[in-house]
Design an enzyme around this catalytic site. Structure first.
Site, mmCIF file in Angstrom:
data_model
loop_
_atom_site.group_PDB
_atom_site.id
_atom_site.type_symbol
_atom_site.label_atom_id
_atom_site.label_comp_id
_atom_site.label_asym_id
_atom_site.label_seq_id
_atom_site.Cartn_x
_atom_site.Cartn_y
_atom_site.Cartn_z
ATOM 1 N N THR A 86 0.795 -1.229 0.000
ATOM 2 C CA THR A 86 0.000 0.000 0.000
ATOM 3 C C THR A 86 0.824 1.275 0.000
ATOM 4 O OG1 THR A 86 -0.208 -0.065 2.417
ATOM 5 C CG2 THR A 86 -1.976 -1.103 1.122
ATOM 6 N N ILE A 146 7.329 1.585 -2.975
ATOM 7 C CA ILE A 146 7.646 0.704 -4.107
ATOM 8 C C ILE A 146 6.563 -0.350 -4.308
ATOM 9 C CG2 ILE A 146 9.277 -1.056 -4.896
ATOM 10 C CD1 ILE A 146 11.515 0.602 -3.599
ATOM 11 N N GLY A 147 6.073 -0.934 -3.231
ATOM 12 C CA GLY A 147 5.041 -1.957 -3.357
ATOM 13 C C GLY A 147 3.789 -1.432 -4.027
ATOM 14 N N TYR A 182 20.144 -3.110 8.877
ATOM 15 C CA TYR A 182 19.401 -3.080 7.615
ATOM 16 C C TYR A 182 20.231 -3.701 6.501
ATOM 17 C CZ TYR A 182 17.182 -1.188 3.411
ATOM 18 O OH TYR A 182 16.595 -1.046 2.177
#
Length: 234
Positions: free
Chosen positions: A10, A13-14, A152
Site C-alpha cells: 500500500t 515501491i510496493g 538493515y
C-alpha cells in the site's frame, strides 16, 4: 488471467508495483497492517483496471503465521500465484552498536523471514507448474552496506543471498527469480525531505523495471537489476 501476490503493497515501491501489474491485467493479492489503506487502494486499483480481482488481507508480515495465512487466503481466492513480489521491509537508521535489543529480530523478521516463508509456500507449486516469477526487493545496501544502517544492510544482504539460492533451486524448473536492488528511492522513508525529487529513484522506476523483466520471453531471466540515482547515492 494471471495472479500476483505483493507484500507491503500500500505504500512506496510496493504500491507502484501493484498499479503496474494492474495495468498489465493481473489479479492481485495485497496485504498491509492497515485495513483502511487496503480498502482505499483496492478502489483505486479497480479504477485503473475494473477487470481484475483484488484480494486483500490485514497482515503483519513480521509474524510468520500471518504471512502464511495471507498466502493461503490468496491461493484459495485466486488459484495459482504466478508472480510473487517480496517487497515488505523496514529501514532503521542506526549503527549496529547503537541498535536496541530487538533491532536484529525486528528487521530479520520483516526484511527476510516473509520472503523465506512465501518461497517455501509457493515454490513447490511453481516448480510443479514449471512457471512463475519471484521478485525480491533487496537494496543497493545488499552489496554496498553503510555503517549508519548496519542491521538493515545485514538483512538486505541476507535477502539478496536468499534470492541467489532461490534462483539456483528453481532454474532447472523454468521458474524465474529476479533480485531488485534499488538505491535511494523517494518513498515515505524520505518524508519531509527538501531535496529535489530528481535526486532520487522514483518508485515507478522500480515498478517499470519489474514489468520489463516480467514481460521478457519464457527463456530469459534477469538475475538482478540495480537502479541508483543518476547523481549518486544519498
Amino acid at each position: 488471467m494471471e495472479n500476483a501476490l505483493i507484500t507491503g503493497a500500500t505504500k512506496g515501491i510496493g504500491r507502484a508495483i501493484a498499479f503496474a501489474f494492474a495495468k498489465q491485467g493481473l489479479n492481485l493479492a495485497i496485504c498491509s497492517r492497515n485495513v483502511e489503506d487496503l480498502t482505499q487502494m483496492t478502489n483505486e486499483l479497480l479504477q485503473v483496471n475494473p477487470n481484475i480481482q483484488v484480494i486483500t488481507r490485514v497482515t503483519d508480515c513480521s509474524i510468520k503465521q500471518q504471512v502464511i495465512d495471507f498466502a493461503t487466503h490468496a491461493q484459495q481466492q485466486l488459484g495459482f500465484i504466478k508472480v510473487l513480489v517480496n517487497n515488505v521491509g523496514i529501514f532503521e537508521y542506526a549503527s549496529i552498536l547503537d541498535d536496541d535489543d530487538e533491532a536484529f529480530n525486528r528487521q530479520m523478521n520483516t526484511n527476510v523471514m516473509p520472503a523465506y516463508e512465501l518461497y517455501r509456500y509457493f515454490g513447490k507449486t511453481m516448480m510443479a507448474a514449471r512457471k512463475g516469477h519471484i521478485f525480491n526487493i533487496c537494496s543497493v545496501a545488499s552489496v554496498a552496506p553503510v555503517a549508519t544502517a548496519g542491521t538493515y544492510g545485514v538483512t538486505k544482504a541476507a535477502l539478496y543471498s536468499l534470492s541467489n539460492i532461490m534462483r539456483l533451486e528453481m532454474q532447472e524448473h523454468g521458474v524465474k527469480v529476479t533480485a531488485i536492488l534499488p538505491g535511494s528511492t523517494l518513498t515515505e522513508s524520505w518524508a519531509g525531505t527538501d531535496l529535489n525529487p530528481d535526486r532520487f529513484v522514483a518508485a515507478d522506476d522500480v515498478a517499470a523495471a519489474i514489468i520489463s523483466c516480467y514481460n521478457m520471453s519464457s527463456g530469459a531471466n534477469v538475475d538482478e537489476v540495480m537502479i541508483k540515482p543518476v547523481l549518486g547515492q544519498l
